[in-house]
Design a protein around this motif. Sequence first.
Motif, PDB file in Angstrom:
ATOM      1  N   ILE A 203       0.896  -1.306  -0.066  1.00 28.88           N
ATOM      2  CA  ILE A 203      -0.107   0.036   0.133  1.00 28.88           C
ATOM      3  C   ILE A 203       0.732   1.361  -0.160  1.00 28.88           C
ATOM      4  N   ALA A 204       2.181   1.110   0.809  1.00 29.98           N
ATOM      5  CA  ALA A 204       2.800   2.598   0.593  1.00 29.98           C
ATOM      6  C   ALA A 204       3.514   2.463  -0.642  1.00 29.98           C
ATOM      7  N   CYS A 205       3.864   1.562  -1.366  1.00 30.35           N
ATOM      8  CA  CYS A 205       4.491   1.671  -2.733  1.00 30.35           C
ATOM      9  C   CYS A 205       3.384   2.207  -3.553  1.00 30.35           C
ATOM     10  N   TRP A 206       2.273   1.555  -3.547  1.00 23.69           N
ATOM     11  CA  TRP A 206       0.922   1.778  -4.646  1.00 23.69           C
ATOM     12  C   TRP A 206       0.569   3.314  -4.581  1.00 23.69           C
ATOM     13  N   THR A 207       0.698   3.855  -3.192  1.00 27.28           N
ATOM     14  CA  THR A 207      -0.133   5.412  -3.125  1.00 27.28           C
ATOM     15  C   THR A 207       1.241   6.124  -3.126  1.00 27.28           C
ATOM     16  N   GLU A 208       2.521   5.877  -3.202  1.00 31.31           N
ATOM     17  CA  GLU A 208       3.629   6.888  -2.922  1.00 31.31           C
ATOM     18  C   GLU A 208       3.487   7.871  -4.483  1.00 31.31           C
ATOM     19  N   PHE A 209       3.804   9.021  -4.030  1.00 31.48           N
ATOM     20  CA  PHE A 209       3.776  10.154  -5.132  1.00 31.48           C
ATOM     21  C   PHE A 209       4.890  10.769  -5.411  1.00 31.48           C
ATOM     22  N   LEU A 215      11.599  10.913  -9.524  1.00 34.39           N
ATOM     23  CA  LEU A 215      12.555   9.946 -10.239  1.00 34.39           C
ATOM     24  C   LEU A 215      12.241   9.300 -11.645  1.00 34.39           C
ATOM     25  N   THR A 216      10.870   9.784 -11.881  1.00 36.86           N
ATOM     26  CA  THR A 216      10.347   9.187 -13.170  1.00 36.86           C
ATOM     27  C   THR A 216       9.773  10.336 -14.070  1.00 36.86           C
ATOM     28  N   SER A 217       9.573   9.952 -15.238  1.00 35.48           N
ATOM     29  CA  SER A 217       9.079  11.195 -16.434  1.00 35.48           C
ATOM     30  C   SER A 217       8.180  10.459 -17.210  1.00 35.48           C
ATOM     31  N   GLN A 218       8.812   9.552 -18.320  1.00 33.43           N
ATOM     32  CA  GLN A 218       8.149   9.315 -19.503  1.00 33.43           C
ATOM     33  C   GLN A 218       7.786   7.687 -19.731  1.00 33.43           C
ATOM     34  N   THR A 219       8.752   7.022 -18.910  1.00 32.85           N
ATOM     35  CA  THR A 219       8.542   5.337 -19.201  1.00 32.85           C
ATOM     36  C   THR A 219       8.244   4.818 -17.932  1.00 32.85           C
ATOM     37  N   ALA A 220       8.753   5.078 -16.668  1.00 27.71           N
ATOM     38  CA  ALA A 220       8.483   4.485 -15.429  1.00 27.71           C
ATOM     39  C   ALA A 220       7.355   5.054 -14.615  1.00 27.71           C
ATOM     40  N   PHE A 221       6.794   6.106 -14.901  1.00 27.92           N
ATOM     41  CA  PHE A 221       5.626   6.677 -13.915  1.00 27.92           C
ATOM     42  C   PHE A 221       4.834   5.867 -13.618  1.00 27.92           C
ATOM     43  N   THR A 222       4.130   6.189 -12.372  1.00 27.31           N
ATOM     44  CA  THR A 222       3.365   5.331 -11.769  1.00 27.31           C
ATOM     45  C   THR A 222       1.946   5.903 -11.756  1.00 27.31           C
ATOM     46  N   LEU A 223       1.009   5.290 -11.152  1.00 20.57           N
ATOM     47  CA  LEU A 223      -0.308   5.548 -11.452  1.00 20.57           C
ATOM     48  C   LEU A 223      -0.630   6.908 -10.636  1.00 20.57           C
ATOM     49  N   PRO A 224      -0.012   7.168  -9.415  1.00 22.88           N
ATOM     50  CA  PRO A 224      -0.644   8.321  -8.934  1.00 22.88           C
ATOM     51  C   PRO A 224      -0.081   9.815  -9.444  1.00 22.88           C
ATOM     52  N   THR A 225       1.046   9.617 -10.311  1.00 20.22           N
ATOM     53  CA  THR A 225       1.501  10.826 -10.970  1.00 20.22           C
ATOM     54  C   THR A 225       0.704  10.947 -12.198  1.00 20.22           C
ATOM     55  N   PRO A 251      -6.890  -3.090  -7.070  1.00 25.06           N
ATOM     56  CA  PRO A 251      -5.705  -3.917  -6.392  1.00 25.06           C
ATOM     57  C   PRO A 251      -5.810  -4.023  -4.767  1.00 25.06           C
ATOM     58  N   SER A 252      -5.878  -2.919  -4.224  1.00 22.63           N
ATOM     59  CA  SER A 252      -5.850  -2.933  -2.759  1.00 22.63           C
ATOM     60  C   SER A 252      -7.213  -3.485  -2.232  1.00 22.63           C
ATOM     61  N   ILE A 253      -8.299  -3.311  -2.811  1.00 19.13           N
ATOM     62  CA  ILE A 253      -9.657  -4.026  -2.281  1.00 19.13           C
ATOM     63  C   ILE A 253      -9.297  -5.486  -2.391  1.00 19.13           C
ATOM     64  N   ILE A 254      -8.735  -5.988  -3.700  1.00 22.32           N
ATOM     65  CA  ILE A 254      -8.698  -7.536  -4.043  1.00 22.32           C
ATOM     66  C   ILE A 254      -7.742  -8.048  -3.038  1.00 22.32           C
ATOM     67  N   LEU A 255      -6.548  -7.192  -2.591  1.00 24.81           N
ATOM     68  CA  LEU A 255      -5.325  -7.848  -1.977  1.00 24.81           C
ATOM     69  C   LEU A 255      -5.867  -7.896  -0.538  1.00 24.81           C
ATOM     70  N   GLY A 256      -6.696  -6.836   0.026  1.00 19.73           N
ATOM     71  CA  GLY A 256      -7.262  -6.835   1.217  1.00 19.73           C
ATOM     72  C   GLY A 256      -8.342  -8.302   1.604  1.00 19.73           C
ATOM     73  N   ILE A 257      -8.859  -8.376   0.509  1.00 20.76           N
ATOM     74  CA  ILE A 257      -9.749  -9.560   0.619  1.00 20.76           C
ATOM     75  C   ILE A 257      -9.231 -11.013   0.826  1.00 20.76           C
ATOM     76  N   LEU A 258      -8.151 -11.090  -0.025  1.00 17.89           N
ATOM     77  CA  LEU A 258      -7.511 -12.267  -0.017  1.00 17.89           C
ATOM     78  C   LEU A 258      -6.645 -12.564   1.251  1.00 17.89           C
ATOM     79  N   VAL A 259      -6.023 -11.446   1.694  1.00 15.91           N
ATOM     80  CA  VAL A 259      -5.320 -11.765   2.886  1.00 15.91           C
ATOM     81  C   VAL A 259      -5.916 -11.103   4.031  1.00 15.91           C
ATOM     82  N   GLN A 260      -7.018 -10.979   4.183  1.00 15.06           N
ATOM     83  CA  GLN A 260      -7.755 -10.457   5.474  1.00 15.06           C
ATOM     84  C   GLN A 260      -7.587 -11.248   6.540  1.00 15.06           C
ATOM     85  N   ARG A 261      -7.686 -12.661   6.569  1.00 15.09           N
ATOM     86  CA  ARG A 261      -7.475 -13.481   7.693  1.00 15.09           C
ATOM     87  C   ARG A 261      -5.956 -13.551   8.301  1.00 15.09           C
TER      88      ARG A 261
END
Length: 274
Positions: A203-209, A215-225, A251-261
């Motif tokens: 979650i920390a990596c997924w939401t990091e902006f 550190l990115t511009s045109q190739t490796a940019f992530t979803l938050p950018t 992805p966060s919702i699916i991950l939470g459902i899979l590993v909630q236990r």
Amino acid sequence: MSLITRANIARTLLLGFFLLFTFVPLYWMFITSIKPSDDYLAVPPVWFPAEPTMLHYTAALFAYRGLDGLINSVIISAAATLLSTVLGTLMAYSLARFNTGGQHLSFWVLSQRFLPPIAIVLPIFLIYRAVGLHDTHFGLIIAYTVFTLPVTVWMMFAYFRQMPKSLEEAALVDGCTRWQSLWRVAIPLAMPGIVAAAVFAFIACWTEFFFALILTSQTAFTLPTVFRAFLGFQGAQYGEASALAMVSLVPSIILGILVQRHLVRGLTLGAVRG
């Protein structure tokens, strides 16, 4: 009215307020993602559009390269989470079982999270430019791994400390090596804590902006950018931004459902020292 009844009513009202506070923004974001542009700022507000549209999703994913950012985020977040979890688990085990580095090394590891990102992002940017890691998946994976490693170490350190040493000692008596006792005894017992640490790292990596922006511009940019493209001088693209936000939740919702236990058990059991 009895005291217990009043307590139940207060608890219900508090829970209802919490649910409204949580789900009303999500509902409004979803509705905005399928509204026609004319309904964004309509008075009175349009609670459900008469003619829902999926054009905002198409524009966000393809015209604004949201799909590329989604793929990059999945690759980078998954790789950084894997590295952070593996390295953090091994380091935490060493700290908990062998007191590696003395009594203060574990706190020093956590203290690295006290450092504001703005203080280190410029040197990292210059180093990345010099060695060719700028705007690469590998460069961002390294940054995210270092960024999440302290929290992973501390979560697993607390978990390993509450695990009884006698189980591993019994494995050693039965002929296991130290590595075998780790993989066959300690790791399976610590799996809930490992899952919890991995979820937090992801979650920390997924939401990091901030790091992704620098550190990115045109190739490796992530979803938050990608959300930067929805704000302009002539207005904001509310529909596209809401559509991409809905996609980013999946992805966060699916991950939470899979590993909630495992997640609940890891958070509660790792907080108690046995």
